[in-house]
Design an enzyme around this catalytic site. Structure first.
Site, PDB file in Angstrom:
ATOM      1  N   ASP A 175       2.099  -1.601  -7.982  1.00 25.73           N
ATOM      2  CA  ASP A 175       2.379  -2.384  -7.060  1.00 25.73           C
ATOM      3  C   ASP A 175       3.059  -3.519  -7.128  1.00 25.73           C
ATOM      4  O   ASP A 175       3.307  -4.099  -8.099  1.00 25.73           O
ATOM      5  CB  ASP A 175       1.049  -2.683  -6.240  1.00 25.73           C
ATOM      6  CG  ASP A 175       0.649  -1.665  -5.225  1.00 25.73           C
ATOM      7  OD1 ASP A 175       0.767  -0.661  -5.509  1.00 25.73           O
ATOM      8  OD2 ASP A 175      -0.368  -2.036  -4.583  1.00 25.73           O
ATOM      9  N   HIS A 208      -0.482  -3.175 -11.344  1.00 25.94           N
ATOM     10  CA  HIS A 208       0.658  -3.954 -10.952  1.00 25.94           C
ATOM     11  C   HIS A 208       1.647  -4.103 -11.897  1.00 25.94           C
ATOM     12  O   HIS A 208       1.563  -4.568 -13.043  1.00 25.94           O
ATOM     13  CB  HIS A 208       0.242  -5.332 -10.288  1.00 25.94           C
ATOM     14  CG  HIS A 208      -0.890  -5.419  -9.064  1.00 25.94           C
ATOM     15  ND1 HIS A 208      -2.023  -5.112  -9.303  1.00 25.94           N
ATOM     16  CD2 HIS A 208      -0.524  -5.608  -7.758  1.00 25.94           C
ATOM     17  CE1 HIS A 208      -2.937  -5.085  -8.261  1.00 25.94           C
ATOM     18  NE2 HIS A 208      -1.800  -5.231  -7.240  1.00 25.94           N
TER      19      HIS A 208
END
Length: 281
Positions: free
Chosen positions: A101, A246
């Site tokens: 992400d 992430h």
């Protein structure tokens, strides 16, 4: 006029080995269409599964797509308005999905792409529009390598605090930049912080996207150490899980190093790291 994009070997169709869906066992996710969610979705605790460090015989198997590289032969069905996001995927064997992400980040994302390329593995990248706008070349690399790019809004806001028009702007603008840089519009959406509401589901469906959350949160954003991130992913490894990590939003060097550690372990332990595929009529 919308410019034409060259047809790369994977850009026309990102194929995966399984479709997100229901898991039959108690305590696992199912097709989530029963009742509207009344509170933000939170990541589930790590799912019990075999420890990937107990490696079996090395396997040459990496990812065998179920479909070819050509364009879809049929038009996708109209996207259903969900009441909850998908949390897991169904499929044969020990399949898993890796998701990243908040990027793309010019410092960390290229390292992640190189590691995935080394092991011939596909992943999902949920990008923020403002980051994608500044790093369009990385979205092109994702398309060429067969990764799926999803929508993670423009500025990563808490959508449940925004008006409907603001939510629509955050999501639609990101769709446009992804379409331009990646070569096709996104078909998956993830709400920042896992915070969903009725408007978010409706707008995502209107723009042709399915909502995807996660099963196992690596909590890499807390920078707990490379070893801790690796342990969380490996201990949570199980058929059907979706791993959250992430590639932007802070110092992601631990995430980069952890991927280099756990990815070959998972593959040699028999896990198939794959990407979901939308159903077509």
């Amino acid at each position: 006029m919308k410019k034409d994009h060259p047809l790369t070997r994977r850009r026309a169709l990102i194929a995966g080995a399984a479709v997100l869906g229901a898991a039959g066992a108690a305590g696992t996710a199912r097709f989530l269409t029963a009742e509207p969610a009344t509170k933000p979705v939170r990541s589930l605790p790590p799912v019990s599964g075999p420890q990937a460090r107990r490696a079996l015989r090395p396997s040459a198997y990496r990812l065998e797509p179920m479909a070819g590289y050509g364009p879809p032969r049929h038009t996708p069905v109209r996207t259903v308005v969900r009441h909850e996001p998908f949390l897991r995927m169904s499929g044969r064997g020990r399949t898993m999905v890796l998701t990243f992400d908040d990027g793309p980040d010019p410092h960390y994302t290229p390292s992640i792409l190189r590691t995935l390329r080394k092991y011939d593995v596909r992943a999902m990248f949920f990008v923020c529009g403002e980051m994608a706008l500044e790093n369009k070349g990385l979205l092109g690399e994702m398309a060429d390598d067969g990764h799926i790019v999803g929508n993670h809004t423009w500025t990563h806001p808490l959508l449940t605090k925004l008006s409907r028009s603001a939510i629509h702007s955050e999501i639609e603008r990101t769709c446009e930049v992804i379409d331009d840089a990646y070569g096709e519009p996104p078909v998956w959406f993830r709400a920042p912080y896992g915070a969903w509401n009725r408007a978010t589901f409706q707008i995502g469906a209107e723009l042709g996207m399915e909502p995807l959350a996660w099963t196992v949160d690596s909590l890499d954003w807390t920078t707990p150490g490379t070893g801790t991130i690796t342990d969380r992913v490996e201990s949570g490894a199980a058929p059907g899980v979706v791993i959250l990590s992430h590639d932007a939003g802070g110092d992601r060097s631990q995430t980069v190093r952890a991927l280099r550690d756990y990815l070959p372990q998972l593959l040699d332990s028999g896990y198939h790291i794959t990407v979901p595929r939308r159903k077509f009529t």
